[in-house]
Design an enzyme around this catalytic site. Structure first.
Site: not given
Length: 346
Positions: A54-56
């Protein structure tokens, strides 16, 4: 840099973990600088990298994958699944077998690797049987796509239940937990950390600097520095999350002022005091550091061997007592059945 075994596994990891949440659009959009941060961390002795799909929205995994070309075997690589990358995609989230099998393939592709050393469930899924999740993860381990599995932001009761469920079904167990832990967030000392130790789990805490509060960058009566997480921003992620909107800000300012004096007496910066505090707990395996710039990384690396004496730890306890949290801390473990829409008895 020091090294410790990750729980009961035979894997040794550095006592600092390079967290990659700030790589990409949410933090540093410069891929080249982020890759250089990875290489500098590895050269300094860090061998543990943590990211998440989900990070960026996958960009962080892609950056880490590019940075590790030619150095993959030197790194214990961890990523996470659970959150949706597309809000409109039905079934593309959570802990179901269907989603886990899709998510792991996407992460492997973005990371450019044939296996994930540590695959972590980013949050507990209240709507899916824990047994379904563990069975799916067991299959991934047997396929060789994942080597170990872990949890993140699980409370003590779910940590224990997950261990029991794995034993009942003869499957893989979570070998580590990733909780929020800092001088400001100490409630996990009450039951979560003892539960992890009881079951031989590694612990790799996130947010040891309490979102930047424990760097001293937020000062009473002063504008938050540009680029800080809680500075005014047009970013869709951070928009509206300023220090001034935090009702607990006054108490936090007071605590930071007291902690700064303790750090000065110990001959440390506030950042190094905060990192040293987390690392001092015997249940902690490795502390996640999340630099956005090379300068931040260099400062964080300098804290790798900081040790706090008993007098300093006692002084910190006077500011935030053991087993308690500062006002405004959220551990991301909320029970949805307690939300207004779900707690009615009709």
């Amino acid at each position: 840099m020091q090294y410790r075994k990750l729980g009961r596994t035979g894997v040794e990891v550095s006592t600092q973990t390079l967290g990659a949440m700030m790589f990409g659009a949410v933090g540093n959009p410069d891929h080249g600088e982020s890759e250089r941060i990875v290489h500098r961390a590895l050269d300094a002795g860090i061998n543990f990298i943590d990211t998440a799909d989900m990070y960026s929205t996958g960009e962080s995994e892609e950056i880490v994958g590019k940075a590790l070309k030619g150095r993959r075997d030197d790194v214990v690589l961890a990523t996470k699944f659970f959150f949706p990358l597309d809000d409109d995609a039905r079934n593309a989230r959570g802990g179901s077998r269907r989603y886990i099998f899709r998510a792991v393939e996407d992460s492997l592709r973005r990371l450019g690797t044939d296996r994930i050393d540590l695959y972590q469930m980013h949050r507990r899924d209240w709507e899916t049987d824990l047994e379904e999740t563990l069975d799916a993860l067991t299959d991934l381990v047997r396929q060789g796509k994942v080597l170990y599995v872990g949890s993140s932001s699980f409370p003590a009761d779910w940590i224990v239940e997950a261990q029991w469920a794995a034993e009942r079904r003869g499957g893989v167990r979570f070998v580590c937990e990733q909780p929020q832990y800092s001088i400001f967030a100490r409630s996990i000392e009450e039951s979560m950390l003892p539960a992890a130790r009881r079951h031989g789990m590694g612990v790799i805490p996130w947010s040891p600097l309490a979102g930047g509060w424990l760097t001293g960058k937020y000062r009473r009566g002063e504008q938050a520095p540009e680029g800080a997480r809680f500075a005014p921003s047009d970013s869709p992620v951070w928009r509206g999350r300023t220090v001034d909107t935090d009702p607990s800000a006054s108490a936090r300012y007071d605590a930071v002022e007291r902690l700064t004096k303790i750090a000065e007496q110990a001959g440390l910066s506030l950042t190094h005091l905060a990192l040293g505090f987390v690392a001092e707990h015997p249940a902690i395996t490795s502390t996640i550091i999340g630099p956005k710039t090379m300068a931040q990384l260099e400062d964080l690396l300098a804290a790798a061997d900081v040790r706090l004496d008993a007098a300093t730890l006692d002084a910190i306890d006077e500011v935030v007592p053991p087993g308690t949290d500062m006002a405004g801390i959220r551990h991301m473990t909320g029970n949805p059945s307690l939300e207004p829409a779900h707690r009615r008895r009709s």
